[in-house]
Design an enzyme around this catalytic site. Sequence first.
Site, PDB file in Angstrom:
ATOM      1  N   HIS A 270       1.180 -19.365  -0.240  1.00 43.21           N
ATOM      2  CA  HIS A 270       1.734 -19.318  -1.481  1.00 43.21           C
ATOM      3  C   HIS A 270       1.812 -20.847  -2.156  1.00 43.21           C
ATOM      4  O   HIS A 270       2.506 -21.522  -2.468  1.00 43.21           O
ATOM      5  CB  HIS A 270       3.088 -18.872  -1.690  1.00 43.21           C
ATOM      6  CG  HIS A 270       3.438 -18.949  -3.310  1.00 43.21           C
ATOM      7  ND1 HIS A 270       2.666 -18.619  -4.306  1.00 43.21           N
ATOM      8  CD2 HIS A 270       4.820 -18.636  -3.747  1.00 43.21           C
ATOM      9  CE1 HIS A 270       3.545 -18.582  -5.270  1.00 43.21           C
ATOM     10  NE2 HIS A 270       4.768 -18.321  -5.017  1.00 43.21           N
TER      11      HIS A 270
ATOM     12  N   CYS B 115       4.983 -20.845 -10.940  1.00 41.51           N
ATOM     13  CA  CYS B 115       4.139 -20.035  -9.805  1.00 41.51           C
ATOM     14  C   CYS B 115       3.355 -19.123 -10.528  1.00 41.51           C
ATOM     15  O   CYS B 115       2.582 -18.251  -9.759  1.00 41.51           O
ATOM     16  CB  CYS B 115       5.201 -19.122  -8.733  1.00 41.51           C
ATOM     17  SG  CYS B 115       6.400 -20.376  -7.883  1.00 41.51           S
TER      18      CYS B 115
END
Length: 374
Positions: free
Chosen positions: A322, A73
């Site tokens: 996200h 991420c």
Amino acid sequence: MTKWGELWEKSLRDISVEAALKCLDDAGVDKVDSITVGTMSGGLFNAQEHLGSLVADYLGQRFVPATRVESACASGGLAVKNAYMEVASGLSQYALAVGVEKMTDVDGGDATFALATASDYDYEAFHGITFPGLYALMAVAHMKKYGTSLEQLAQVSVKNHHNGSLNPHAQFPCAVTLDQVMTSTMVADPMRLLHCSPITDGSAAVLLVPLTVAKKMNKPYAVITGIGHASDTIALCQRKDFAKLEVVEVAAQRALKMAGKTIRDIDFAEVHDCFSIAEIIVMEALGVVESGQGGPATVNGLTALDGDFPINPSGGLKSKGHPVGATGVAQVVEAVIQLRGQAGPRQIKNARTALTQNMGGSGASSIIHILEAR
Ligand code: COA
């Protein structure tokens, strides 16, 4: 950046090129010297690897050196760092960083599996734990050690959804109440649906140039004055204290040292609130508050848009979304928009210095940038 959300009508290449073109239009540039693409898993989400060439090709930049970077991420933050190194080394004058992830082409189970490959597969994912589960363990540890309450955790989501309601690019641009967060569907106790960042499609891009070139471009810009990058054990269970993120402490010290600043010099931050507990532990790791004070400080409004240390004016991962590889680039985009004074209703007053914190996995990597207005 593109609008973030479930972008079923667009492909991975469409959204990468859309964000990149918006960025180049903004800068008034049509040819770049290098492209860095940050993506976590084009293979598992879209059966497409080799994203450096894909983006260069469809952006009309054939023969330009294109590199794909990955740090789960934190892939987007790594793309910005790589573009910075392109410029700092003198290899590139115009270095484009693109972050992208298109996560809704697979179903929820497959998306959860793809994400879980960023944990320690043999010792974590294989046994069934997911990212909501790992962050739930961190939340329980923090609650036990410091008395952090469910209300304090929920307030992070309330604040970030408020900010996201002012951001036209956000996936969930809706305000939510404390009661809605605290009664939303349980995902991994104590993390409920409204404590979790969503599954998102989206892309973001930034252009890095030497300061001498930026000055001549006659466009508003911000300067990256600090970068801190660190890694830690990939498995959460190998760490002494689940209620801490030492990787963020180390990365922050490095970035602040490079910029010649302390955390008191920072006006606001975009941080990696993949789950509400993450924002609380990250603000403690950055030194915004003492360990254990993240929850009370959030309830007291320290991190609100009009607080003394606003966090996630964009709505954060929680409300803005996200798309994992795009997040670190979008954090830098928000910092630049704020530092240029172009954030409209979510503008932070007198914003001169910003910090962005991007995280991989449960804290196995983190990349921090410090940006200053000029
Ligand atoms: N926040 C707010 N709303 C959300 C949401 C979120 N995180 N996720 C889904 N929703 C909404 C959907 O729009 C949908 O609303 P609708 O019924 O009005 O259409 C509803 O909630 C259910 O959505 P669904 O897609 O069925 O949710 P899900 O149960 O499949 O997934 C999570 C929910 C929380 C499990 C999923 O978003 C998730 O795994 N998040 C964490 C992602 C992650 O781990 N990222 C890496 C971090 S390190």
